[in-house]
Design an enzyme around this catalytic site. Sequence first.
Site, short mmCIF file in Angstrom:
data_model
loop_
_atom_site.label_atom_id
_atom_site.label_comp_id
_atom_site.label_asym_id
_atom_site.label_seq_id
_atom_site.Cartn_x
_atom_site.Cartn_y
_atom_site.Cartn_z
N LYS A 1 46.73 35.14 46.55
CA LYS A 1 46.55 34.08 45.54
C LYS A 1 47.87 33.87 44.79
O LYS A 1 48.56 34.84 44.45
CB LYS A 1 45.45 34.51 44.57
CG LYS A 1 45.02 33.44 43.58
CD LYS A 1 43.83 33.90 42.73
CE LYS A 1 43.31 32.81 41.82
NZ LYS A 1 42.13 33.24 41.02
N SER B 1 38.17 30.03 41.23
CA SER B 1 39.49 29.48 41.38
C SER B 1 40.27 30.00 42.60
O SER B 1 41.26 29.37 42.99
CB SER B 1 40.31 29.80 40.12
OG SER B 1 40.49 31.20 39.98
N SER C 1 35.74 34.06 40.05
CA SER C 1 36.68 33.40 40.97
C SER C 1 37.00 34.12 42.27
O SER C 1 37.67 33.57 43.12
CB SER C 1 37.99 33.12 40.24
OG SER C 1 37.81 31.98 39.44
N1 GLN Z 1 35.13 29.19 36.87
C1 GLN Z 1 35.41 30.04 35.74
C2 GLN Z 1 36.39 29.36 34.82
O1 GLN Z 1 36.77 28.26 35.10
C3 GLN Z 1 35.94 31.36 36.21
C4 GLN Z 1 37.32 31.31 36.65
C5 GLN Z 1 37.87 32.61 37.10
O2 GLN Z 1 37.13 33.55 37.39
N2 GLN Z 1 39.18 32.69 37.15
O3 GLN Z 1 36.79 29.90 33.82
#
Ligand code: GLN
Length: 485
Positions: free
Chosen positions: A78, A153, A177
């Site tokens: 990532k 994400s 994410s």
């Molecule tokens: N979808 C969640 C957010 O937008 C979690 C994102 C994540 O785990 N980085 O905050």
Amino acid sequence: MSNYYNTIHETHKLLKDKEISSVELTKELINRVHDVEPKVQAFVTITEDQALEQAKAADKRIAEGNITELTGVPCLMKDIFCTKGITTTCSSKMLYNFVPPYDATVIKKLNDAGMVMLGKANMDEFAMGSSTENSAFHPTRNPWNTDCVPGGSSGGSAAGVAAGEGLFSVGTDTGGSIRQPAAYCGLVGLKPTYGRVSRYGMIAFASSLDQAGPITHDVTDAAIVLNHISGFDDKDGTSMPVEVPDYTKALTGDIKGMKIGVSSEYLSAGLDDDVKEAIVKGIKQLETLGADVNWEVKLPDPKAALAVYYIIAPSEASANLARYDGVKYGYVYPDAATMWDTMHLTRAKGFGPEVKRRIMIGTYALSAGYYDAYYLKAQKVRTLIRKQFDEAFEKYDVIVTPTAPSTAFKFGDKINDPVSMYLSDVYTIPVNIAGIPAMSVPCGFSKGLPIGMQFIAKSFNEEAILKAAYAYEQSTNWHSMHPEI
Ligand code: GLN
């Protein structure tokens, strides 16, 4: 025969037995990336030359007998992990030109183990989102259906592995994410206990929630990667000095008498019928394997956890993102009249809409006069949520829930409706609030799209999750299915 869908453990055997060299394998993967990347767009940066250098070094190590399970294995990381000498963008215009002078601890550990990194995976900007549509560069497509999002994400990480563009990835999970994109792409995604894996060199979103973990084809691979990335790091003040077991030892396949808790509240309102059916079937399968399942366990209210998250995460983000001011590094708005204009315009043009929304919510929640009503209250509810999980884990080894309320949705479906986007993490977020470990495992399909089942355990008991999930996985074949691209 192709090797791009091999697991890590299969690949390790081929490399060790010298049936294939890492250079051959890496070239095959690079060809695969060239073939499918125009459709999937999992990468922000492809590091072909460096990958071939790493593969050569890996072959040398293998010839010398100095091999780990990850030596010579091609993967993608990532783009939130700092990689020395390689652009690290967090999928933000703000960092489009940022070349870190050091490696994140996760990257260092994987380099020491001999990984071959094919490139940096796309993500939602600063890890804020659930669909990878918030990347400043381009969206990533779900290999199972390119009209659908891969989740987020860590969407680039999951889509890349599902498309055979890397044999595994490491993502990060602040509210889901790792697990949600793994579920949407038919993979295994493990969020370890907060403090298990070092956050050093991992670009911060919400520091009390962020945690790195593997996205892989199966549970064995998740255990292997976790073995390599875990452990205390004195460069991360929240890293825990807890001994790292050999996680592969937990993969016994025997779950007779294991106590599993299920909450009917997590199987009701808002959950797609097909997802519910697959999860219920999965839990019954665990019963068949000898687990002792209680279907009526009291768990924290997921809606309360979501509310707490959307105060705490933006508050921490507003503090963490204050460093992007056009002065120190990254994007700078050119030609502004004064220093203040430079700061203002750098932020206005450098951040995307979701990041700005989070900074505004967080700044508001932390401001004098509102702090007690929002941030402090959220912290109190956070403590209650943690306690409720603690109570459940006095009686149960593992809790099973859906990973996400639906399968992957179509592009554009939720991007203009933040609250409905936020709801796609309703089952994963309580876990981050409590700091405990959880893993998503493939458990079926609905209309050609994968479904994920979530296994949760108490802090530093990743072994219980791996044990239950492995037994389940070995009794199904969902994990061995791959999309036609
Ligand atoms: N979808 C969640 C957010 O937008 C979690 C994102 C994540 O785990 N980085 O905050």
